[in-house]
Write a protein that holds these residues in place. Structure first.
Motif, PDB file in Angstrom:
ATOM      1  N   GLY A 313       0.799  -1.212   0.000  1.00  0.00           N
ATOM      2  CA  GLY A 313       0.000   0.000   0.000  1.00  0.00           C
ATOM      3  C   GLY A 313       0.836   1.267   0.000  1.00  0.00           C
ATOM      4  O   GLY A 313       0.400   2.309   0.485  1.00  0.00           O
ATOM      5  N   LEU A 314       2.047   1.184  -0.549  1.00  0.00           N
ATOM      6  CA  LEU A 314       2.927   2.337  -0.633  1.00  0.00           C
ATOM      7  C   LEU A 314       2.787   3.003  -1.995  1.00  0.00           C
ATOM      8  O   LEU A 314       2.507   2.353  -2.998  1.00  0.00           O
ATOM      9  N   GLY A 315       3.024   4.297  -2.037  1.00  0.00           N
ATOM     10  CA  GLY A 315       2.963   5.010  -3.302  1.00  0.00           C
ATOM     11  C   GLY A 315       4.200   4.753  -4.145  1.00  0.00           C
ATOM     12  O   GLY A 315       5.051   3.924  -3.823  1.00  0.00           O
ATOM     13  N   ALA A 316       4.283   5.472  -5.253  1.00  0.00           N
ATOM     14  CA  ALA A 316       5.418   5.333  -6.158  1.00  0.00           C
ATOM     15  C   ALA A 316       6.708   5.701  -5.439  1.00  0.00           C
ATOM     16  O   ALA A 316       6.720   6.481  -4.490  1.00  0.00           O
ATOM     17  N   GLY A 317       7.801   5.121  -5.921  1.00  0.00           N
ATOM     18  CA  GLY A 317       9.091   5.344  -5.271  1.00  0.00           C
ATOM     19  C   GLY A 317       9.791   6.613  -5.680  1.00  0.00           C
ATOM     20  O   GLY A 317      10.938   6.846  -5.320  1.00  0.00           O
ATOM     21  N   GLY A 318       9.136   7.458  -6.423  1.00  0.00           N
ATOM     22  CA  GLY A 318       9.757   8.711  -6.817  1.00  0.00           C
ATOM     23  C   GLY A 318       8.788   9.551  -7.613  1.00  0.00           C
ATOM     24  O   GLY A 318       7.650   9.174  -7.840  1.00  0.00           O
ATOM     25  N   GLU A 319       9.218  10.673  -8.040  1.00  0.00           N
ATOM     26  CA  GLU A 319       8.362  11.534  -8.833  1.00  0.00           C
ATOM     27  C   GLU A 319       8.107  10.887 -10.188  1.00  0.00           C
ATOM     28  O   GLU A 319       8.924  10.170 -10.720  1.00  0.00           O
TER      29      GLU A 319
END
Length: 320
Positions: A313-319
């Motif tokens: 449930g984590l977002g993307a690892g970067g922009e």
């Protein structure tokens, strides 16, 4: 509740260690039981002499070919590598595993490691901390070298990439100078997972600002919640959004009955990390202490996803 299993494959000199078949067996059983990730280390945590049958990142590459869903996290020291090499290695592991790789980074130095890399005296503690933080910042920056659609591979037009979607790091710092970009494609999960544990109070603000997962030790639900809430406050103070950091509590191998229930979960804690006994005893520890509970527990709360970030449930690892 998210679940991790920590496996230290190192053993003391003269003792038998796990072989590849035994490690595969643990990984596959953990995957079948719904464990989110396997965290692999290959050295004694306190710097004592130890033997390991494999180097952790190499082992993760092999395990990626015999598992399908479980996340695979390898420990790797900032003393034993250069930032560019390590960033490249974990980006490659993430591609090989189709988005299931992670780096367990440490902010503690081992004198034994330092002596093997032309640093017999190691670093002064403050110097090591600054160097490790700079190292981690470089790795994270290199993982963002390419936007998702930057690589074109257009033979007819003779265009390998879109220059506007390549990010040159051009880092010049106290300890490292790294130009970039990384010569590996963008990670399937934007960046491999960053896991941290065993931190001193001086490391907490930095770690809460960059880690995706933090593994903490706590003896009671009350102390677990207090530590987890403190880390979440630090993450928010660093400008991160709610849910950007997950905190897992370590139930260690000395625990006879694994306390795997909601007593250890609260607003500040997101799951548990089951720490196996090191070396050959890990297989017995997993079979007798951990697996029976895993097989009895209700279905977990992990999201069904192809990537480790998605599963947790984590977002993307970067922009983007």
């Amino acid at each position: 509740m998210h679940l991790a299993v920590s496996l230290n494959i190192a053993s003391e000199p003269g003792q038998s260690g796990l072989d590849f078949a035994g490690i595969v067996d643990i990984a596959r059983q953990a995957e079948a039981a719904g464990v989110d990730m396997l965290v692999i280390s290959d050295a004694a945590p306190d710097g004592r002499p130890s033997n390991s049958p494999f180097e952790a990142t190499t082992l993760v590459a092999a395990l990626a070919t015999v598992t399908e869903r479980i996340g695979l996290v390898a420990s790797a020291s900032t003393l034993m590598h250069q930032p560019y090499n390590l960033a490249r290695r974990f980006a490659s592991l993430d591609i090989i595993s189709q988005g299931r790789a992670g780096w367990s980074a440490t902010l503690a130095q081992s004198p034994r490691e330092a002596a093997n890399f032309s640093l017999p005296e190691g670093f002064a503690p403050d110097d090591f901390r600054r160097r490790a933080q700079e190292f981690i910042g470089i790795v994270r920056g290199l993982w963002q070298s390419w936007d998702r659609d930057a690589l074109l591979f257009d033979k007819e037009a003779g265009r390998f990439h879109d220059p506007g979607k390549m990010r040159l790091l051009d880092h010049k710092g106290e300890f490292f100078s790294v130009r970039g970009p990384l010569n590996v494609a963008r990670s399937p999960q934007d960046a491999p997972l960053m896991v941290m544990s065993g931190l001193t109070p001086a490391d907490l603000d930095f770690a809460a600002g960059v880690a995706d997962i933090m593994l903490i030790e706590a003896s009671t639900p009350r102390t677990a919640k207090a530590a987890g809430d403190d880390l979440q406050r630090r993450a928010l103070a660093a400008g991160r959004g709610p849910g950007a950091l997950k905190v897992l509590v370590d139930p260690g191998p000395e625990t006879d009955a694994v306390p795997l229930d909601d007593r250890f979960l609260g607003e500040g804690c997101d799951g548990l990390n089951l720490v196996l006994r090191p070396g050959l005893s890990a297989s017995k520890d997993f079979a007798e202490r951990v697996l029976p509970w895993l097989q009895r527990r209700p279905a977990g709360r992990s999201v069904r996803s192809a990537t480790l970030r998605g599963r947790l449930g984590l977002g993307a690892g970067g922009e983007q």
